[in-house]
Structure formats: C-alpha cells, structure tokens
Design a protein around this motif. Structure first.
Motif: not given
Lengths: 298, 214
Positions: A20-21, A23-24, A284, B152-153, B155-158
C-alpha cells in the motif's frame, strides 16, 4: 499550467493488499500534477494476464471486461500503476474491438448482471499519463533535486510489449522512464539487460520460486555491478518481485547479500517535489530505504 | 547477454542420457494444432523454426524451457508430451518473443493457448489452483485476507479496506456469477478445492488443540 484530468483509479491486487506504500504515493503525488483519481468501487482482480489467462482465456476476458465496464459507467478511462493490469486491459480491449463476436460473447456472460459494456473506456498506465504532461512541466514541480542519487531503472514487460498494442514511439531501447527519473535530478545508470523481465510473471513466481529468483537476482547483480542506490519500477508485481526475491535469496544464502531498496516511480517523484518520505510510504518497505534516503541532499 | 552462471539454482536437463528423445511416431494428435488455433494461438502454423523466440527468452536462459521446441512439438501433434511438460509453466509472459518473431506467430499467446488446453485436461499446478480459487472466492488473486494487511494500509495512512471488491460483497458476488457461468469454477475444481482446504484447516485446529492439552 497543467490541465486537470480525471481517471478511474484501478488498484489491482498486489498494490492495495501487499504494497500500500505504492498506492499512498500515487494518491499523494498524482493530484499535485493535475491528475485526479476517482475510486472504481467494486473493481476486482484485473485478472492476472499470466495466470488467469493461462487457465481460461474466456474467463480472463469476461472479468477484465467487467472492470472496464465499471469505468465505462463512471465515464472515465482507467488509470493503473501495474504493468500486469495494464497488459490485461490493453489486450482485452484489442480482442473485443478486433473481434465483435468476442464482445457479444462477453455481453452474453454479463446478461442478468445488469452490466453494460461497449469497450468505450480506454486503459492507461500512470507513467503514460505522467509522461504526456511533459518533462518541462514536471521539472517545474521539482523543489528538492535528488542530485547524486544513482538509479537502476526497471521498465518491466507489459508496459512495453506487445509493442504493436502500446503507445510508445519505439519498440526497444526506450528512454521515457529514464527521462522521467532524470528530471528529478537523479541519474539513471545504464546496466546489462536493462529491459529484461523481473521473472515474476506468467505464474512463475507462484509455482517456481527458484527460477523466478534467479531471473530477479540476475537483474539485481547487474545493477549492483554499476553501483546503483536503488531499483526503480513502475509495476506493483515487479515491485513485489524485487522485494520478495531479495528476502528469499538472503534467507537461502544465510547472509544479507541483497539490500537494494525497491522504489516506485511516484515515490521518487514525490521526494523530488519536496514531500516527506513518510507521506510516500518509504517507512514500510521490506528492504530498508534509509541508505538511499541518506544520499539525498537536504 | 544473459549468462546462466554458476550461481544458478535451477536444474537444467539437456542431454538424451538424462532425458530420452521424443518418439515422434507415438501418440500423434493432429487435432491439437486446430485446438491451439481456436484457443488463442491462430498463427502457430506460421512458424518456420528460426529460433528468434528462444534466443530472446529470459526463462530459456535459466531453464531448459524452449519456446521453439514446444511450438515444433505442437505442430507435430505431440499433444500429451506438450501439455504434460513442466516446461510449459516456465514462461514469464514477457512478450520478448512476440515482439521479435518475424512470422507473427505470437508465441506468448500460443503458450497461453496451450496452457488453456493443459488445464482443461487436468494439468494444473497446485499453487495455480490456489490463485485461481482466490479469484473466485475473494475476487482478488492476492486478497486482503489477513488483518495484518489492513494494518499495513493504516500504517501508510490509507483506509484499512480499499474501495475495490475487498470492501464490496456485491462485487465478489458478480465475479462468482461470472466464473460460474464461464465454467471457470468447474475447470479449476473450485468446490473440491475449498472442501479440501476446510478439512485441512479443521485438522490443523484439532492438532493445535490436542497439543495444548498435552
């Protein structure tokens, strides 16, 4: 000024569910360069062109067409950050556009599901959309030049091939991604077999990890030979491959031989635009990114 | 130049001592080519065996996977030999061969078409059956199947659950209907696979329970 354009953001599987890093970083960076993202509610697996299409081509075509139908309903083109998803949509669109009977076949499967599909929406890779903005426009956004950073660019396969169904001017020795990397101030370092596959596709990662790891480490060795600080990719599956292969091979060797940070393009661009590493998910990663971040001038 | 170095962990088999030669007179199925042409490899008969495909092939540099050989065998009608070979699953579908083929054979598509025939005849690898079942079950080949992935999502701000099929049961339902209608569930043996998975999980839980008692 860059004109704002809106796309249906297709996430796929690997990006939202494992990395997801990436995606972010896409969600943070794209709107800042004039690309608005709209959610594609209920989208599924693309489905994977190397596995699902290898099992049943008609099922692959139907599920791909469903995702394209969702975008069609939303009135936007699809934007994706995964070469595999991009490949699926490009090939699925070509198939139904060249063979109207295949479109009818898909529509027949959709009967009773309330899905309408005319193959009207296009599918674009975010790199294609970013490159269209132009190097000059993008360079204006750079506030923290990544001077001194050496990057090993990995294009991946389905972004480029089959080239008859891709938008690029040339069929081999592409430069667009190197240009996009170098506008950040970083250096794209040339290395042996730069355009070779990462080794993950076609179901090889899942069913034959030793072969998959051999191909990945061949690329990593070639990059390490020329002293790059990170491998840069534009595909969530290539990204997974380089992260996972390094961890697996290190475990096998019982030494940390492979410590190459694996960076997605929007992470690099975001850094150059002055965003903080944490906003871009740098904290991450499986392989620690700090050694690479330390090279960037304050 | 790709070099299969001493580091290579792959086992390659190349001599007739290690692997007997194929007897071309045996088991010839002339319908096989027609089948491949229909399943996604319409240009297979264009092949004149130049070998550009194998010369461009990354998987071929690390294993004994030979696109040219598979195509030749297919043209000779050696169906069983071709669909039962593990080599068939070494292709990473990079499309280098398709881009360079001077006869527009589209070897990548031919390989995928042959894989379709192989799966239909029961030659599907275990990990592939698992991936296929996940698409049916969760609408994603790599699903959001653990809480740690949601964490985890965050943690990255999602958002913990992305707006795709993972958070939309109606979407999973639609995929299920499509895979049923297209015959995919039956093809991959979905029901049997899920039943076996459940039993495996049950057994594991019981084992854990008895271990705790001890």
């Amino acid at each position: 000024m860059t004109e704002t354009q809106t796309y249906s953001f297709f996430l796929g599987c690997v990006m939202p569910n494992r990395f997801p890093n990436i995606e972010k970083s896409i969600r943070v960076v794209l709107p800042k360069i004039g690309i608005e993202l709209e959610e594609l509610e209920g989208a599924s697996c693309c489905p994977a062109p190397g596995v699902i299409r290898s099992f049943s081509e008609p099922t692959w075509l139907a599920i791909a067409s469903r995702n394209l139908a969702l975008a069609e309903k939303a009135g936007h083109d699809i934007i994706t950050g995964c070469n595999g998803c991009y490949g699926t949509f490009k090939e699925a669109l070509l198939e139904v556009r060249e063979h109207p009977d295949r479109l009818k076949e898909v529509q027949k499967v959709f009967k009773g599901l309330g899905l309408k599909y005319k193959a009207k929406a296009e599918a674009k890779h975010l790199i294609e959309v970013i490159y269209d903005i132009g190097i000059e426009e993008l360079t204006k956004k750079v506030t923290r030049p990544l001077t001194g950073l050496k990057v090993g660019v990995h294009y991946g396969c389905h972004l480029l091939k089959p080239s008859k169904n891709r938008p690029w001017k040339q069929t081999e020795r592409h430069t667009f991604l190197d240009e996009l990397v170098e506008l950040t101030g970083a250096e794209s370092v040339s290395y042996t077999d730069k355009f070779m596959c990462c080794g993950a596709g076609g179901g090889v990662r899942g069913s034959n990890a030793p072969v998959s790891n051999d191909i990945a480490t061949e690329k990593l060795d070639n990059m390490m030979d020329v002293g790059v600080d990170c491998v840069l990719n534009v595909c969530s599956f290539c990204h997974l491959q380089f992260e996972v292969a390094q961890a697996q091979v290190n475990k096998e060797l019982a030494e940390k031989k492979y410590q190459m940070p694996v960076i997605y393009y929007t992470q690099l661009l975001g850094l150059a635009m002055g965003l903080e590493p944490e906003e871009l998910g740098f904290h991450q990663h499986m392989i620690k990114t700090q050694p690479m971040l330390d090279k960037i001038p304050e | 130049m790709i070099q299969a170095s001493a580091r290579s962990r792959c086992v390659t088999v190349t001599t007739t001592e290690e692997k007997p030669a194929v007897d071309v007179d045996d088991d010839v199925d002339l319908e096989f080519v027609e089948m491949i042409k229909k399943t996604g490899g319409p240009n297979i008969q264009n092949c004149y065996q130049c070998g550009t495909c194998s010369g461009s092939c990354p998987a071929g540099a690390f294993t004994n996977y030979l696109v040219r050989g598979i195509i030749r065998k297919a043209l000779l009608g050696l169906k069983e030999e071709v669909i039962s070979s593990p080599d068939l699953w070494f292709c990473t579908t990079c499309y280098a061969c398709t881009d360079r083929c001077p006869q527009d054979v589209k070897p990548t598509d031919v390989i995928k078409a042959i894989r379709n025939v192989a799966v239909a005849e029961g030659y599907m690898l275990g990990p592939h059956q698992k991936v296929a079942a996940k698409v049916v079950e969760a609408a994603h080949a790599v699903p959001l199947d653990k809480e740690s992935w949601q964490n985890l999502r965050v943690k990255v701000g999602l958002e913990p659950v992305p707006p795709n099929a993972s958070g939309n049961p109606w979407a999973i339902d639609e995929i299920r209907k499509i895979t049923k209608k297209s015959g995919f569930e039956k093809l991959i043996g979905y029901e049997e696979f899920m039943k076996a998975q459940k039993e495996k999980a049950k057994k594991k839980a019981e084992e854990k329970k008895s271990q705790k008692k001890e």
